[in-house]
Design a protein around this motif. Structure first.
Motif, PDB file in Angstrom:
ATOM      1  N   TYR A  58     -20.021  -0.378  23.786  1.00 61.91           N
ATOM      2  CA  TYR A  58     -20.518   0.836  24.435  1.00 61.91           C
ATOM      3  C   TYR A  58     -21.396   1.569  23.433  1.00 61.91           C
ATOM      4  O   TYR A  58     -21.074   1.628  22.235  1.00 61.91           O
ATOM      5  CB  TYR A  58     -19.366   1.737  24.873  1.00 61.91           C
ATOM      6  CG  TYR A  58     -19.829   2.982  25.615  1.00 61.91           C
ATOM      7  CD1 TYR A  58     -19.987   2.962  26.990  1.00 61.91           C
ATOM      8  CD2 TYR A  58     -20.124   4.160  24.941  1.00 61.91           C
ATOM      9  CE1 TYR A  58     -20.417   4.085  27.684  1.00 61.91           C
ATOM     10  CE2 TYR A  58     -20.560   5.289  25.613  1.00 61.91           C
ATOM     11  CZ  TYR A  58     -20.700   5.254  26.986  1.00 61.91           C
ATOM     12  OH  TYR A  58     -21.142   6.367  27.668  1.00 61.91           O
ATOM     13  N   GLU A  64     -26.290  11.573  25.334  1.00 57.21           N
ATOM     14  CA  GLU A  64     -24.886  11.815  25.657  1.00 57.21           C
ATOM     15  C   GLU A  64     -24.235  12.735  24.643  1.00 57.21           C
ATOM     16  O   GLU A  64     -23.433  13.608  25.001  1.00 57.21           O
ATOM     17  CB  GLU A  64     -24.134  10.486  25.741  1.00 57.21           C
ATOM     18  CG  GLU A  64     -24.479   9.669  26.970  1.00 57.21           C
ATOM     19  CD  GLU A  64     -23.720   8.363  27.043  1.00 57.21           C
ATOM     20  OE1 GLU A  64     -23.541   7.848  28.152  1.00 57.21           O
ATOM     21  OE2 GLU A  64     -23.308   7.856  25.982  1.00 57.21           O
ATOM     22  N   LEU A 536     -15.503   0.790  33.136  1.00 56.85           N
ATOM     23  CA  LEU A 536     -16.508   1.858  33.152  1.00 56.85           C
ATOM     24  C   LEU A 536     -17.369   1.685  34.402  1.00 56.85           C
ATOM     25  O   LEU A 536     -17.955   0.615  34.616  1.00 56.85           O
ATOM     26  CB  LEU A 536     -17.391   1.805  31.909  1.00 56.85           C
ATOM     27  CG  LEU A 536     -18.564   2.795  31.878  1.00 56.85           C
ATOM     28  CD1 LEU A 536     -18.064   4.231  31.858  1.00 56.85           C
ATOM     29  CD2 LEU A 536     -19.470   2.529  30.684  1.00 56.85           C
ATOM     30  N   THR A 538     -20.473   3.659  36.448  1.00 50.00           N
ATOM     31  CA  THR A 538     -21.473   4.724  36.373  1.00 50.00           C
ATOM     32  C   THR A 538     -22.289   4.735  37.663  1.00 50.00           C
ATOM     33  O   THR A 538     -22.803   3.695  38.094  1.00 50.00           O
ATOM     34  CB  THR A 538     -22.409   4.509  35.168  1.00 50.00           C
ATOM     35  OG1 THR A 538     -21.628   4.387  33.977  1.00 50.00           O
ATOM     36  CG2 THR A 538     -23.361   5.685  35.010  1.00 50.00           C
ATOM     37  N   TRP A 539     -22.398   5.918  38.258  1.00 54.41           N
ATOM     38  CA  TRP A 539     -23.097   6.065  39.538  1.00 54.41           C
ATOM     39  C   TRP A 539     -24.133   7.169  39.422  1.00 54.41           C
ATOM     40  O   TRP A 539     -23.792   8.311  39.128  1.00 54.41           O
ATOM     41  CB  TRP A 539     -22.088   6.403  40.644  1.00 54.41           C
ATOM     42  CG  TRP A 539     -22.697   6.606  42.008  1.00 54.41           C
ATOM     43  CD1 TRP A 539     -23.841   6.070  42.502  1.00 54.41           C
ATOM     44  CD2 TRP A 539     -22.162   7.417  43.054  1.00 54.41           C
ATOM     45  NE1 TRP A 539     -24.077   6.476  43.777  1.00 54.41           N
ATOM     46  CE2 TRP A 539     -23.048   7.310  44.157  1.00 54.41           C
ATOM     47  CE3 TRP A 539     -21.021   8.216  43.190  1.00 54.41           C
ATOM     48  CZ2 TRP A 539     -22.833   8.000  45.356  1.00 54.41           C
ATOM     49  CZ3 TRP A 539     -20.804   8.882  44.380  1.00 54.41           C
ATOM     50  CH2 TRP A 539     -21.704   8.765  45.451  1.00 54.41           C
ATOM     51  N   GLN A 540     -25.400   6.799  39.607  1.00 58.81           N
ATOM     52  CA  GLN A 540     -26.473   7.783  39.667  1.00 58.81           C
ATOM     53  C   GLN A 540     -26.530   8.298  41.105  1.00 58.81           C
ATOM     54  O   GLN A 540     -27.203   7.735  41.970  1.00 58.81           O
ATOM     55  CB  GLN A 540     -27.805   7.146  39.255  1.00 58.81           C
ATOM     56  CG  GLN A 540     -28.944   8.130  39.063  1.00 58.81           C
ATOM     57  CD  GLN A 540     -28.743   8.962  37.818  1.00 58.81           C
ATOM     58  OE1 GLN A 540     -28.223   8.478  36.815  1.00 58.81           O
ATOM     59  NE2 GLN A 540     -29.127  10.217  37.855  1.00 58.81           N
ATOM     60  N   ARG A 546     -25.235  12.501  37.831  1.00 57.88           N
ATOM     61  CA  ARG A 546     -24.610  11.230  37.504  1.00 57.88           C
ATOM     62  C   ARG A 546     -23.111  11.441  37.382  1.00 57.88           C
ATOM     63  O   ARG A 546     -22.635  12.437  36.822  1.00 57.88           O
ATOM     64  CB  ARG A 546     -25.152  10.672  36.186  1.00 57.88           C
ATOM     65  CG  ARG A 546     -24.536   9.346  35.784  1.00 57.88           C
ATOM     66  CD  ARG A 546     -25.052   8.850  34.444  1.00 57.88           C
ATOM     67  NE  ARG A 546     -24.623   9.710  33.343  1.00 57.88           N
ATOM     68  CZ  ARG A 546     -24.755   9.384  32.062  1.00 57.88           C
ATOM     69  NH1 ARG A 546     -25.355   8.251  31.728  1.00 57.88           N
ATOM     70  NH2 ARG A 546     -24.340  10.196  31.119  1.00 57.88           N
ATOM     71  N   ARG A 548     -19.553   9.393  36.028  1.00 60.46           N
ATOM     72  CA  ARG A 548     -19.112   8.265  35.219  1.00 60.46           C
ATOM     73  C   ARG A 548     -17.592   8.273  35.154  1.00 60.46           C
ATOM     74  O   ARG A 548     -16.985   9.267  34.716  1.00 60.46           O
ATOM     75  CB  ARG A 548     -19.688   8.352  33.810  1.00 60.46           C
ATOM     76  CG  ARG A 548     -19.644   7.044  33.055  1.00 60.46           C
ATOM     77  CD  ARG A 548     -19.721   7.255  31.571  1.00 60.46           C
ATOM     78  NE  ARG A 548     -18.491   7.863  31.084  1.00 60.46           N
ATOM     79  CZ  ARG A 548     -18.118   7.834  29.814  1.00 60.46           C
ATOM     80  NH1 ARG A 548     -18.888   7.277  28.919  1.00 60.46           N
ATOM     81  NH2 ARG A 548     -16.988   8.402  29.438  1.00 60.46           N
ATOM     82  N   SER A 550     -14.160   6.260  33.771  1.00 61.21           N
ATOM     83  CA  SER A 550     -13.665   5.254  32.829  1.00 61.21           C
ATOM     84  C   SER A 550     -12.143   5.227  32.869  1.00 61.21           C
ATOM     85  O   SER A 550     -11.491   6.255  33.109  1.00 61.21           O
ATOM     86  CB  SER A 550     -14.148   5.541  31.402  1.00 61.21           C
ATOM     87  OG  SER A 550     -13.604   6.750  30.912  1.00 61.21           O
ATOM     88  N   TRP A 586     -16.554  12.067  34.338  1.00 60.18           N
ATOM     89  CA  TRP A 586     -17.554  12.949  33.734  1.00 60.18           C
ATOM     90  C   TRP A 586     -18.719  13.081  34.704  1.00 60.18           C
ATOM     91  O   TRP A 586     -19.328  12.083  35.099  1.00 60.18           O
ATOM     92  CB  TRP A 586     -18.011  12.357  32.392  1.00 60.18           C
ATOM     93  CG  TRP A 586     -19.130  13.108  31.736  1.00 60.18           C
ATOM     94  CD1 TRP A 586     -19.447  14.425  31.878  1.00 60.18           C
ATOM     95  CD2 TRP A 586     -20.093  12.564  30.813  1.00 60.18           C
ATOM     96  NE1 TRP A 586     -20.538  14.753  31.106  1.00 60.18           N
ATOM     97  CE2 TRP A 586     -20.955  13.630  30.442  1.00 60.18           C
ATOM     98  CE3 TRP A 586     -20.305  11.309  30.264  1.00 60.18           C
ATOM     99  CZ2 TRP A 586     -22.005  13.459  29.555  1.00 60.18           C
ATOM    100  CZ3 TRP A 586     -21.353  11.141  29.376  1.00 60.18           C
ATOM    101  CH2 TRP A 586     -22.190  12.210  29.026  1.00 60.18           C
ATOM    102  N   ARG A 600     -16.128  17.447  32.492  1.00 59.02           N
ATOM    103  CA  ARG A 600     -15.328  16.246  32.249  1.00 59.02           C
ATOM    104  C   ARG A 600     -13.859  16.553  32.498  1.00 59.02           C
ATOM    105  O   ARG A 600     -13.292  17.488  31.917  1.00 59.02           O
ATOM    106  CB  ARG A 600     -15.535  15.747  30.816  1.00 59.02           C
ATOM    107  CG  ARG A 600     -14.733  14.502  30.464  1.00 59.02           C
ATOM    108  CD  ARG A 600     -15.163  13.952  29.108  1.00 59.02           C
ATOM    109  NE  ARG A 600     -14.321  12.854  28.672  1.00 59.02           N
ATOM    110  CZ  ARG A 600     -13.287  12.976  27.843  1.00 59.02           C
ATOM    111  NH1 ARG A 600     -13.000  14.168  27.336  1.00 59.02           N
ATOM    112  NH2 ARG A 600     -12.561  11.944  27.496  1.00 59.02           N
TER     113      ARG A 600
END
Length: 676
Positions: A58, A64, A536, A538-540, A546, A548, A550, A586, A600
């Motif tokens: 990662y 970030e 993990l 991640t979705w836009q 966005r 995320r 995890s 997040w 978060r």
């Protein structure tokens, strides 16, 4: 639990709210295909695309780091699946990968620009000594799993490589000011060019941390002041040669509370406060040359020093390191890298009533040779990597650490990978030659001599390297241009782990008094395995938002081959203080042209330690962090940062050292950043 439901609903609805009000904006848009093309170097010591790396890796990007408002490197590592980060007190951290967390997590190799910063004294990292200006960090590459073939011993469960920014030659700079309930700080950086071929950048950073509270809610005497500065030069010697010169220097003044044994009647441990002084620095050079179109030679050398002074011991350490690497293409579809290195490290330790070493001055010599070949099979979209490192050192026998890795790209949207590796963790100076007086026991009323007892941890000159054989599988998948999955699984087999064996009691004179000394001898009798997974997603959601998610899970099973009354305690110390489950959600949103929101929500399972001195535990629970950013002008921005918002104060870790446990308080900070 209503606040948790509220946060979860907010993280779900805010993305669509952002889209409705800001359809023209594009502040958090991410092209995932471009993201997967980010080049990393920590997996194979050469540039390769993230999507093709046959490892659980990662990358914490510069963006970030900024959007989380991280003011320290451990805070930035909170983002990484499978990394267990806990704040011990106001100035100390526990950081590990795939279990085995502690004040000094000894199965984790941490580097800055490829320079190892672990201390051979304890095979751990003084996280509190890393006071880098966060805006100077380009990215943090985190490998979950062994990396010993290229990086050497102690890269057992993971590797963290902190990569700082190179000098670009632009006339630019930053000034940062932070004011908060738990910390204050000021930092600055500048960069420019000296000539067409010589560029530089410099930084300075200062922080002040407030004291934390003990478990009863009283203020502890453990605040800290930190000052660090650094300078870097990047030189283009000619079209095919380059040179980097860089160095850092720091001085940190801390206070710390310790639980100290009393060697006089009534023999009760007491809390003492004292100064902890950290002074150190490093200077290094990296030279590289392209010897041909497909061949590159690199030489790195650096010198590190530090002084650590607290109530238990004073240590001065000097380390000199040199490494040579050669990458080339011996024939079609093969990329070969080979090299070697030598490290000399000398420590001078002055002990105390609680801590002593067999030799105050100790020299450690480490040498290594490695070779690794990556073979591409383009017609099958396969890449096979195999190699080994041979490493020898003063404290243990010569070790061979091989690995084999395979990655398959059936399409440009999918990567499947697997790895089999061996890694070792070499003995620390504390384990091989020290004595620690951990507890004085009051005399028995039936003992006519009224002689007290003393539990004493005794180092072992024959202590061997701890061993790991690791098996990993993973996949990365981009089903759409706005959705990505990254999954890793592992099964680790450990042998010769640290154990405690109880020796025969005998009467000794210690610190001027007579005791029945009960030795707890260090040995290599623990063995076992662990298994787990890390996810993990991640979705836009929109061009401005966005999400995320995890999740990580680990289960550690250990046993003592020479079981005794301390076996369950040391197994619990190793296995139970690490988090079995971690999860986080997040959300990162651009609410307007100039306003950002990062929220978060995270969950941590129970930590515990079944100790002979009592059973300790930290209950599972949720917490949350928040950042609101405002770009006031093109050059000036402000942020409000909240940490641990769901609890006024909460313990995060159970320390195994003599420093006292602490409650970590909710904190609010305001940051102003000006750049030119």
């Amino acid at each position: 639990m209503n606040y948790i439901k509220w946060l979860a609903i907010s993280l779900t609805l805010i993305p669509f709210y952002s889209y409705a009000d800001n359809s023209e904006q594009d502040f958090t848009e991410i092209d995932f295909e471009e993201l997967m093309k980010i080049e990393v170097t920590s997996v194979s010591k050469k540039n390769e695309k993230l999507s093709e790396a046959a490892a659980a890796i990662y990358v914490v990007t510069e963006e970030e780091i900024r959007r989380t408002g991280a003011t320290s490197i451990p805070e930035a590592l909170f983002l990484v699946p499978g990394v267990d980060v806990a704040k011990i007190d106001s100035n100390k951290w526990a950081v590990s990968i795939r279990g085995f967390n502690g004040r000094f997590a000894n199965k984790l190799l941490v580097m800055i620009d490829g320079r190892s910063i672990y201390t051979p004294t304890s095979s751990g990292v003084y996280w509190e000594s890393l006071n880098y200006l966060m805006s100077e960090i380009k990215r943090i590459e985190v490998i979950r799993g062994p990396g010993a073939t290229l990086w050497g011993a102690n890269a057992v469960n993971g590797v963290i490589n902190i990569i700082t920014k190179e000098a670009t030659g632009k006339e630019a700079g930053t000034l940062s000011l932070t004011m908060g309930t738990e910390s204050q700080g000021i930092g600055a950086s500048v960069e420019n060019d000296i000539s067409d071929k010589t560029k530089f950048r410099a930084y300075a950073n200062g922080r002040k941390l407030a004291e934390s509270k003990d478990l009863s809610g009283h203020d502890q005497d453990n605040e800290g002041k930190y000052v660090q500065a650094g300078l870097r030069f990047d030189l283009a010697l000619d079209d095919d040669q380059w040179l980097t010169l860089q160095g850092d220097i720091y001085q940190h003044d801390q206070r710390q509370q310790f639980s100290v044994s009393n060697f006089e009647d009534p023999y009760l441990a007491n809390i003492q406060s004292g100064d902890v002084d950290l002074i150190g620095g490093n200077i290094g050079a990296r030279w590289g040359m392209k010897t041909s179109i497909d061949s590159e030679l690199n030489i790195r050398t650096n010198y590190d020093f530090y002084e650590h002074n607290d109530l238990q011991f004073k240590e001065t350490r000097n380390t000199l390191n040199i490494e040579i690497e050669h990458q080339f293409t011996p024939f079609k579809n093969h990329q070969l890298i080979w090299g070697g290195g030598y490290r000399w490290s000398q420590s001078d330790i002055e002990g105390s009533a609680s801590f002593s070493t067999s030799s105050s001055i100790q020299n450690l010599d480490i040498w290594n040779l490695f070779i690794q070949d990556t073979m591409a099979l383009p017609e099958q979209n396969l890449s096979l990597t195999f190699g080994t490192k041979i490493e020898g050192n003063t404290n243990s026998s010569t070790e061979i650490q091989p690995n084999i890795r395979l990655s398959w790209l059936p399409s440009n949207k999918v990567t499947l990978w697997g790895a089999i590796s061996r890694a070792v963790r070499v003995p620390s100076q504390v384990e091989s030659g020290s004595t620690i007086n951990i507890q004085v026991i009051q005399p028995s009323e039936f003992d006519p001599t009224a002689t007290p007892g003393l539990l004493q941890i005794v180092g072992n000159n024959g202590f061997q390297s701890e061993e790991l054989n690791a098996y990993e599988l993973g996949f990365r998948w981009l089903p759409t241009s706005t959705l990505s999955f990254d999954v890793a699984t592992f099964y680790n087999v450990y042998d010769d782990l640290l154990s405690y064996d109880i020796g025969d009691a005998e009467i000794k004179n210690v610190n001027g008094s007579t005791f029945y000394v009960i030795p707890i001898n260090l040995d290599n009798n623990l063995e076992g395995y662990s298994y787990g997974t890390e996810w993990l997603v991640t979705w836009q959601v929109t061009r401005q938002s966005r999400l995320r998610f995890s999740y990580s899970f680990i289960d550690i099973k250990l046993k003592d081959k020479a079981e005794n009354s301390f076996s369950s305690e040391v197994i619990s110390l190793v296995a139970d203080r690490s988090l079995e489950h971690q999860a986080s959600l997040w959300g990162s949103f651009d609410l307007s042209d100039s306003v950002e929101l990062d929220l978060r929500l995270y969950y941590a399972s129970e930590r515990k330690w079944d100790s002979s001195g009592g059973d300790y535990s930290i209950s599972d629970g949720f917490d949350s962090d928040l950042r609101i950013g405002w770009q006031a002008t093109k050059a000036l921005s402000f942020s409000i940062i909240g940490r641990n918002l769901l609890h006024a104060e909460k313990q995060q870790f159970i320390t195994e050292s003599s420093s006292t446990d602490s409650l970590i308080e909710r904190s609010i900070a305001i940051n102003a950043l000006y750049h030119w």
